[in-house]
Design a protein around this motif. Sequence first.
Motif, short mmCIF file in Angstrom:
data_model
loop_
_atom_site.label_atom_id
_atom_site.label_comp_id
_atom_site.label_asym_id
_atom_site.label_seq_id
_atom_site.Cartn_x
_atom_site.Cartn_y
_atom_site.Cartn_z
N ASP A 47 -14.09 13.26 16.92
CA ASP A 47 -13.14 13.77 15.94
C ASP A 47 -11.77 13.99 16.56
N LYS A 48 -11.75 14.58 17.76
CA LYS A 48 -10.49 14.86 18.45
C LYS A 48 -9.79 13.56 18.81
N ILE A 49 -10.54 12.58 19.28
CA ILE A 49 -9.96 11.28 19.64
C ILE A 49 -9.41 10.61 18.38
N ASP A 50 -10.16 10.66 17.28
CA ASP A 50 -9.71 10.07 16.03
C ASP A 50 -8.43 10.74 15.52
N LYS A 51 -8.36 12.08 15.61
CA LYS A 51 -7.16 12.80 15.18
C LYS A 51 -5.97 12.44 16.06
N ASN A 52 -6.21 12.36 17.37
CA ASN A 52 -5.14 11.98 18.29
C ASN A 52 -4.64 10.57 17.96
N LYS A 53 -5.57 9.67 17.76
CA LYS A 53 -5.21 8.29 17.44
C LYS A 53 -4.44 8.25 16.12
N TYR A 54 -4.90 8.98 15.12
CA TYR A 54 -4.24 9.04 13.82
C TYR A 54 -2.82 9.56 13.96
N PHE A 55 -2.65 10.64 14.74
CA PHE A 55 -1.32 11.19 14.95
C PHE A 55 -0.40 10.14 15.57
N PHE A 56 -0.85 9.51 16.64
CA PHE A 56 0.01 8.56 17.34
C PHE A 56 0.31 7.32 16.51
N GLU A 57 -0.61 6.91 15.67
CA GLU A 57 -0.32 5.78 14.77
C GLU A 57 0.79 6.17 13.80
N LEU A 58 0.66 7.34 13.21
CA LEU A 58 1.68 7.81 12.27
C LEU A 58 3.02 8.03 12.97
N TYR A 59 2.97 8.69 14.10
CA TYR A 59 4.19 9.01 14.82
C TYR A 59 4.91 7.74 15.28
N ASN A 60 4.17 6.82 15.85
CA ASN A 60 4.78 5.58 16.35
C ASN A 60 5.42 4.77 15.24
N ALA A 61 4.86 4.85 14.05
CA ALA A 61 5.43 4.11 12.91
C ALA A 61 6.80 4.65 12.51
N HIS A 62 7.11 5.90 12.87
CA HIS A 62 8.36 6.53 12.43
C HIS A 62 9.26 7.00 13.56
N GLN A 63 8.86 6.83 14.78
CA GLN A 63 9.61 7.37 15.92
C GLN A 63 11.04 6.83 15.99
N LEU A 64 11.21 5.52 15.84
CA LEU A 64 12.56 4.95 15.94
C LEU A 64 13.47 5.45 14.82
N LYS A 65 12.91 5.58 13.61
CA LYS A 65 13.70 6.08 12.49
C LYS A 65 14.06 7.55 12.70
N LEU A 66 13.13 8.32 13.24
CA LEU A 66 13.42 9.73 13.54
C LEU A 66 14.56 9.83 14.55
N HIS A 67 14.50 9.00 15.57
CA HIS A 67 15.55 9.03 16.59
C HIS A 67 16.89 8.62 15.99
N ALA A 68 16.90 7.56 15.18
CA ALA A 68 18.14 7.12 14.54
C ALA A 68 18.70 8.22 13.63
N PHE A 69 17.82 8.87 12.90
CA PHE A 69 18.22 9.96 12.01
C PHE A 69 18.86 11.09 12.82
N LEU A 70 18.20 11.49 13.89
CA LEU A 70 18.73 12.58 14.72
C LEU A 70 20.06 12.19 15.36
N LEU A 71 20.17 10.94 15.78
CA LEU A 71 21.41 10.46 16.38
C LEU A 71 22.55 10.50 15.35
N MET A 72 22.26 10.13 14.12
CA MET A 72 23.29 10.23 13.07
C MET A 72 23.67 11.67 12.80
N MET A 73 22.73 12.57 12.97
CA MET A 73 23.01 13.98 12.71
C MET A 73 23.88 14.59 13.81
#
Length: 176
Positions: A3-29
Motif C-alpha cells: 500500500d505504501k509503495i502504491d501510494k508513493n508511486k501514485y504520488f510521484f506519477e501525479l507530481y511528475n505530470a505537473h512538476q514543470l507546469k508548477l515550476h513555470a507557474f512559480l517562475l511567473m509569480m
Amino acid sequence: MTDKIDKNKYFFELYNAHQLKLHAFLLMMVHNEVDADDLLQETSAILWEKFEQFEPGTNFKAWAFAIAKNRACLFLRKKQQSHLLLSDEMCLEIVSVAEQVLDQQSDRIRALKECVQRLSIKDRELLKMRYRDNKVPRKLSKITGRSLSGLYKSLTRIHSLLRSCIGRTLHRWEVS
C-alpha cells in the motif's frame, strides 16, 4: 508495505505530470529562477506531507497549484520591500494571469507537437538537427549539402507551415 509503495508511486506519477507546469507557474509569480526553485521545493514537500489528505480521483493539478499559489503569495508578501503590501486581490490577479498564460502555453505546445508529426520526415529531421541537436545553419548547410540560402528558405517554409497548423489546431480545439 505494498500500500505504501502504491501510494508513493501514485504520488510521484501525479507530481511528475505537473512538476514543470508548477515550476513555470512559480517562475511567473516571482520572476526569479532561484526563488521559483525554492518555492517548488517547499511546495513539493507540502504536497508530499499532505498527500494523505488528497482524495484519489480528484484534481491533483488544482490541489498542487492551490498550494503553490499560497506559497508564492506568502513569499511575495514577505519579500515586498516597499511599504505597500501586496493585497490578496492583487495576488489573486497575478495568479489568474499566470494560470491563463500557462494554459495557453500548454495548448500551444500540444498543438506544436501534433503539427510537427504532420511534417514530412525530411522536414522533421531538419528541425531535429536545428533545434534538438542545436546545429547552427552554417553547420546544417554542410551536413545536408544545401546552400545556406536554400536552408534558410526551408526553415522559413517549415516555420510558416507550423505557425499556420498551430493556429488551425488551436481554433479547431476552441470550436469543439
